[in-house]
Design an enzyme around this catalytic site. Structure first.
Site, mmCIF file in Angstrom:
data_model
loop_
_atom_site.group_PDB
_atom_site.id
_atom_site.type_symbol
_atom_site.label_atom_id
_atom_site.label_comp_id
_atom_site.label_asym_id
_atom_site.label_seq_id
_atom_site.Cartn_x
_atom_site.Cartn_y
_atom_site.Cartn_z
ATOM 1 N N SER A 33 10.225 8.670 -8.007
ATOM 2 C CA SER A 33 9.980 7.343 -8.551
ATOM 3 C C SER A 33 10.452 7.349 -9.996
ATOM 4 C CB SER A 33 8.514 6.926 -8.446
ATOM 5 O OG SER A 33 7.665 7.999 -8.707
ATOM 6 N N HIS A 65 10.261 3.477 -4.179
ATOM 7 C CA HIS A 65 10.699 4.782 -3.675
ATOM 8 C C HIS A 65 11.889 4.686 -2.721
ATOM 9 C CE1 HIS A 65 6.886 7.401 -4.628
ATOM 10 N NE2 HIS A 65 7.434 6.860 -5.688
ATOM 11 N N ARG A 86 11.206 9.564 -1.087
ATOM 12 C CA ARG A 86 10.712 10.785 -0.423
ATOM 13 C C ARG A 86 9.362 10.476 0.195
ATOM 14 N NH1 ARG A 86 10.122 13.188 -5.962
ATOM 15 N NH2 ARG A 86 11.180 15.120 -5.349
ATOM 16 N N THR A 87 8.938 11.337 1.099
ATOM 17 C CA THR A 87 7.588 11.246 1.672
ATOM 18 C C THR A 87 6.664 12.131 0.844
ATOM 19 O OG1 THR A 87 8.440 10.789 3.877
ATOM 20 C CG2 THR A 87 6.216 11.702 3.746
ATOM 21 N N HIS A 88 5.492 11.604 0.503
ATOM 22 C CA HIS A 88 4.511 12.345 -0.284
ATOM 23 C C HIS A 88 3.362 12.820 0.607
ATOM 24 C CE1 HIS A 88 6.603 10.021 -3.388
ATOM 25 N NE2 HIS A 88 6.205 10.932 -4.253
ATOM 26 N N TYR A 90 0.279 12.642 0.055
ATOM 27 C CA TYR A 90 -0.845 11.692 0.073
ATOM 28 C C TYR A 90 -0.686 10.594 1.114
ATOM 29 C CZ TYR A 90 2.274 9.080 -3.116
ATOM 30 O OH TYR A 90 3.347 8.460 -3.688
ATOM 31 N N GLU A 91 0.521 10.463 1.704
ATOM 32 C CA GLU A 91 0.698 9.450 2.754
ATOM 33 C C GLU A 91 -0.006 9.859 4.043
ATOM 34 O OE1 GLU A 91 4.861 8.005 3.021
ATOM 35 O OE2 GLU A 91 5.069 8.826 1.003
ATOM 36 N N ALA A 118 8.824 11.821 -11.316
ATOM 37 C CA ALA A 118 8.156 11.246 -12.477
ATOM 38 C C ALA A 118 6.880 12.053 -12.680
ATOM 39 C CB ALA A 118 7.816 9.785 -12.211
ATOM 40 N N MET A 206 2.826 14.545 -8.167
ATOM 41 C CA MET A 206 2.342 14.574 -6.768
ATOM 42 C C MET A 206 3.458 14.920 -5.785
ATOM 43 S SD MET A 206 0.200 11.009 -6.977
ATOM 44 C CE MET A 206 -0.668 10.543 -8.496
ATOM 45 N N SER A 207 4.478 15.611 -6.249
ATOM 46 C CA SER A 207 5.600 15.885 -5.339
ATOM 47 C C SER A 207 6.219 17.238 -5.662
ATOM 48 C CB SER A 207 6.658 14.780 -5.465
ATOM 49 O OG SER A 207 7.286 14.835 -6.734
ATOM 50 N N ASN A 230 4.493 9.150 -18.800
ATOM 51 C CA ASN A 230 3.227 8.811 -19.476
ATOM 52 C C ASN A 230 2.550 10.101 -19.924
ATOM 53 O OD1 ASN A 230 2.879 8.840 -16.290
ATOM 54 N ND2 ASN A 230 0.981 9.624 -17.185
ATOM 55 N N HIS A 242 1.285 2.710 -11.775
ATOM 56 C CA HIS A 242 2.575 3.021 -11.139
ATOM 57 C C HIS A 242 3.700 2.160 -11.724
ATOM 58 C CE1 HIS A 242 5.247 4.499 -8.057
ATOM 59 N NE2 HIS A 242 5.462 3.279 -7.590
HETATM 60 N N1 HPA Z 1 -0.062 12.145 -12.827
HETATM 61 C C1 HPA Z 1 0.405 12.372 -11.586
HETATM 62 N N2 HPA Z 1 1.561 11.890 -11.153
HETATM 63 C C2 HPA Z 1 2.290 11.152 -12.012
HETATM 64 C C3 HPA Z 1 1.858 10.873 -13.309
HETATM 65 C C4 HPA Z 1 0.621 11.401 -13.745
HETATM 66 O O1 HPA Z 1 0.163 11.206 -14.883
HETATM 67 N N3 HPA Z 1 2.840 10.114 -13.892
HETATM 68 C C5 HPA Z 1 3.811 9.955 -12.953
HETATM 69 N N4 HPA Z 1 3.498 10.576 -11.819
#
Ligand code: HPA
Length: 267
Positions: A33, A65, A86-88, A90-91, A118, A206-207, A230, A242
């Site tokens: 992302s 995505h 992509r597939t995460h 958490y899905e 990201a 998360m990836s 961030n 997001h």
């Molecule tokens: N945490 C987890 N995943 C993320 C973040 C975050 O702060 N920023 C972008 N993806």
């Protein structure tokens, strides 16, 4: 998945070769992302194949995505597979679904994999939002692993030293850092962010880690790059969302696209 995940990836690779009209590919890039807008700079589009046209793929659940594989010819004549989305984990589709794209790329002949994501920055003292950071290593806190059984894979150098040096020839200003992955989809708590700083993490997301492990199992050379979108939760006083992640991607697309294009042409 009932059918063996590796067999399914072989079938997807055959379908991909036929849809692309090509026998093999030089490199695959997974656009996280925030990275999708950067894809346009990598080369000329030969074909776009929706994930849903290939065995074992799902349409991504997350806005921003993407959901297709773009086959690209670079200015130096190399062929790249760009995964737009992509597939995460958490899905909830399971770990084989998360790494299916990587296994498919490997089965289609790819030897080099570029994983982008990201991430939240854990070191606001030295990191700025919008900075790309080379992943030097990872900490897998997802609780999952794409490999089952007695396949003991060495992870001493998941993210290739050679490829990191090559990227730094293109942009010597890039920092390196350790990427920590949680399952998500919640962002972290401020206490978790403090823990990750203590553990030696530099970015959190998360990836990437499961894909990198599957790639090493397949013998691929891996490059990982995080875009810091961030500061980690609690480090800035602002809540996370997001949309901000996607916005940073749009704002930095030109820089990330040029970086990736130059890197792909030097592989
Ligand atoms: N945490 C987890 N995943 C993320 C973040 C975050 O702060 N920023 C972008 N993806």
């Amino acid at each position: 998945m009932t059918k063996d995940a590796y067999t399914l990836a072989g079938e997807a690779a055959a379908a991909l070769r036929s849809a692309a009209g090509l026998d093999t590919f030089d490199v695959a890039l997974v656009m996280g992302s925030g990275w999708v807008p950067a894809a346009d700079a990598i080369g000329e589009t030969v074909r776009e194949i929706p994930f849903t046209d290939l065995p074992g793929f799902r349409a991504p659940a997350v806005a921003g995505h993407g959901g297709k594989i773009r086959v690209v010819r670079t200015s130096s004549g190399r062929h790249a597979l760009i995964f737009l989305g992509r597939t995460h984990l958490y899905e909830g589709l399971g770990v084989d679904a998360v790494v299916h794209g990587v296994r498919t790329a490997a089965a289609a002949g790819v030897r080099t994999l570029v994983l982008t994501n990201a991430a939240g920055g854990l070191r606001p003292e030295t990191q700025n939002v919008g900075d790309p950071v080379l992943i030097s290593d990872h900490i897998n806190l997802t609780g999952a692993n794409p490999i089952t059984g007695t396949t003991f894979i060495d992870l001493t150098e998941v993210y290739s030293r050679r490829l990191r040096a090559l990227v730094r020839e293109v942009d010597p200003s890039l920092a390196e850092g350790v990427y920590v992955a949680f399952r998500g989809p919640t962002y972290e708590t401020p206490a978790e962010i403090r823990m990750l700083r203590t553990l030696g993490g530099d970015m959190v997301g998360m990836s990437t880690v499961l894909e990198a492990i599957a790639a090493r199992e397949a013998g691929l050379e891996v490059l990982g790059i995080s875009l810091v979108t961030n500061p980690g939760a609690g480090l800035s006083g602002e809540p996370l969302n997001h949309e901000e992640v996607l916005e940073v991607g749009r704002a930095t697309a030109a820089r990330m696209g040029v970086l990736l294009a130059k890197v792909v042409d030097r592989l």
